[in-house]
Design a protein around this motif. Structure first.
Motif, short mmCIF file in Angstrom:
data_model
loop_
_atom_site.label_atom_id
_atom_site.label_comp_id
_atom_site.label_asym_id
_atom_site.label_seq_id
_atom_site.Cartn_x
_atom_site.Cartn_y
_atom_site.Cartn_z
N CYS A 1 -7.64 13.25 1.78
CA CYS A 1 -7.08 12.13 2.74
C CYS A 1 -7.07 10.72 1.87
CB CYS A 1 -8.32 11.95 3.91
SG CYS A 1 -7.93 13.44 5.39
N LEU B 1 -6.75 2.15 8.42
CA LEU B 1 -7.64 1.83 6.91
C LEU B 1 -8.90 1.20 7.71
CD1 LEU B 1 -4.96 0.31 4.50
CD2 LEU B 1 -5.78 2.78 4.72
N ALA C 1 -4.20 -3.70 8.20
CA ALA C 1 -4.76 -2.59 7.63
C ALA C 1 -5.51 -1.62 8.76
CB ALA C 1 -6.00 -3.04 6.89
N THR C 2 -6.22 -2.37 9.85
CA THR C 2 -7.04 -1.80 10.82
C THR C 2 -5.97 -0.96 11.94
OG1 THR C 2 -8.60 -3.46 10.83
CG2 THR C 2 -8.47 -1.96 12.73
N ASP D 1 -9.79 9.12 0.59
CA ASP D 1 -10.85 8.40 0.82
C ASP D 1 -11.79 8.83 -0.62
OD1 ASP D 1 -13.26 6.94 1.12
OD2 ASP D 1 -13.17 7.42 3.32
N ALA E 1 -12.72 -0.49 6.20
CA ALA E 1 -13.65 -1.22 5.34
C ALA E 1 -14.77 -1.21 5.83
CB ALA E 1 -12.96 -2.59 4.95
N PHE F 1 0.68 -1.20 -0.10
CA PHE F 1 -0.05 0.08 0.06
C PHE F 1 0.78 1.20 0.09
CE2 PHE F 1 -3.26 -2.96 0.99
CZ PHE F 1 -4.20 -2.27 0.88
N TYR G 1 -10.06 -2.22 1.91
CA TYR G 1 -9.54 -1.48 2.72
C TYR G 1 -9.16 -0.10 1.74
CZ TYR G 1 -9.81 -4.38 6.57
OH TYR G 1 -10.19 -5.23 7.46
N LEU G 2 -8.87 -0.80 0.37
CA LEU G 2 -8.27 0.08 -0.66
C LEU G 2 -9.59 1.01 -1.10
CD1 LEU G 2 -6.18 -2.12 -3.16
CD2 LEU G 2 -5.44 -0.40 -1.87
N LYS H 1 2.12 1.09 4.24
CA LYS H 1 1.25 0.69 5.52
C LYS H 1 0.83 -0.73 5.43
CE LYS H 1 -1.31 5.06 5.74
NZ LYS H 1 -2.59 5.79 5.62
N GLY I 1 -12.54 1.42 0.46
CA GLY I 1 -13.58 1.81 1.67
C GLY I 1 -14.56 0.94 2.25
N ASP J 1 -8.05 12.57 9.69
CA ASP J 1 -9.43 12.04 9.86
C ASP J 1 -10.48 12.80 10.56
OD1 ASP J 1 -8.68 9.78 8.12
OD2 ASP J 1 -8.12 8.59 9.72
#
Length: 343
Positions: free
Chosen positions: A282, A155, A150-151, A284, A157, A3, A22-23, A7, A25, A250
């Motif tokens: 950001c 990130l 990821a979390t 997103d 999802a 990523f 996660y990519l 990340k 959202g 965020d």
């Protein structure tokens, strides 16, 4: 394959399938297609679309591909692509091959075509039964280290697009208080206007700075404060000030999502557009697109939201806005047709 900003690293098709939500959202539903652009094994861009339903005219799929190809091409330099489809074999496999061929014809290398059906991954480009068995490779995203990493990396999802929209969509049971507060704020605005536009701007400076400061301090705005802020943001210089003072992190995404959710319906376009810009900056893209669409749902002619949505659909990067903001005191987003130059 990593990523951005290192990340997260994915080493297999199972890792990639776990990483896709996660990519973009949220978890893609059946009938989705995701094009992942890579640069030297690093994921640099991901775009999602809805495939035409099974049995649709062939030109519907060509139209979708015709939109995706230039969006991905703008992300150059790209070394290769991975294209992932979600759903049943008879629907997804033929569509994946068509889309893959279209990208290949433009000179972009398609490294893998993958289909995700329920909890199995199937490769259309690898026939080695050792790594890609014909019965598919099972995966469980709930137990994957990729999901954990990821979390930890911040990130998110969400279950679906509706869950994304719920961040900024109003709840009817809460509307009476904001309507009354907006009526009072509108009368207050009329009184301020009698002393000139500079007085409106000064009130806007105080309201925007104060609201952001309250949020950063953990204090929720009252209905009266939300109403006054959103009424003031109908004055374009105040809205532009809000854009300028909002930081790409965020906490400010959350702030503008709440203001958009609580705003009286006619006043939604300004905070929704600031939310869209902030989410875009950001990274997103999904939230950015949906927030811009929310602004245009209320006012189809809201120009900044129109320009922003064009930029998002064309795959332009947030740096377009950053460059404009550094050059002009009241930035606008260049038209994709004239830009020299990423959902």
């Amino acid at each position: 394959m990593s990523f951005p900003e290192n990340k997260l690293t994915v080493r297999s098709s199972a890792d990639l399938a776990t990483a896709v939500p996660y990519l973009i959202g949220f978890h893609p539903s059946d009938g989705s297609i995701v094009v992942i652009a890579c640069r030297d094994r690093r994921i640099v861009f991901a775009a999602r679309g809805d495939l035409p339903t099974l049995g649709s005219p062939a030109h519907h799929l060509r139209d979708l591909t015709g939109h995706l190809v230039p969006v991905v091409q703008r992300q150059q330099p790209i070394t290769d692509l991975v294209i992932v489809g979600y759903g049943a074999q008879e629907h997804i496999d033929p569509a994946l091959r068509v889309v893959g061929d279209e990208f290949t014809a433009t000179g972009l290398a398609v490294r893998e075509l993958l289909r995700v059906t329920e909890n199995r991954i199937f490769s259309l480009t690898c026939d080695d039964p050792v790594c890609c068995p014909p019965e598919g490779t099972p995966f469980d995203p709930t137990t994957s280290l990729v999901a954990v990493h990821a979390t930890v990396a911040g990130l998110v999802a969400r279950p679906d697009r509706a869950a994304v929209a719920s961040r900024f969509t109003a709840v009817d049971s809460t509307r009476d208080g904001i309507r009354h507060a907006t009526s009072e704020a509108t009368a207050r605005m009329a009184a301020v206007k009698t002393t000139g536009s500079s007085a409106v701007y000064e009130a806007g400076v105080h309201a925007v700075r104060g609201a952001l400061r309250q949020h950063d301090d953990g204090t929720r705005l009252t209905d009266g404060e939300v109403a006054w802020l959103t009424v003031l943001m109908t004055h374009r210089p105040v809205r532009d000030l809000a854009v300028d003072l909002t930081q790409p992190h965020d906490q400010h995404v959350t702030f503008w999502a709440e203001v958009t959710r609580r705003a009286d319906e006619p006043l939604v376009p300004a905070p929704a557009t600031v939310l869209a810009l902030t989410a875009w900056r950001c990274g997103d893209g999904v939230l950015a697109v949906m927030a811009a669409e929310r602004a245009l749902q209320v006012d189809p002619d809201y120009q900044l939201a129109v320009l922003l949505l064009q930029a998002l659909h064309s795959g332009l990067p947030p740096s377009v806005f950053e460059q404009a903001a550094s050059t002009h005191p009241n930035p606008s987003i260049p038209s994709p047709k004239t830009s020299t130059e990423q959902e």
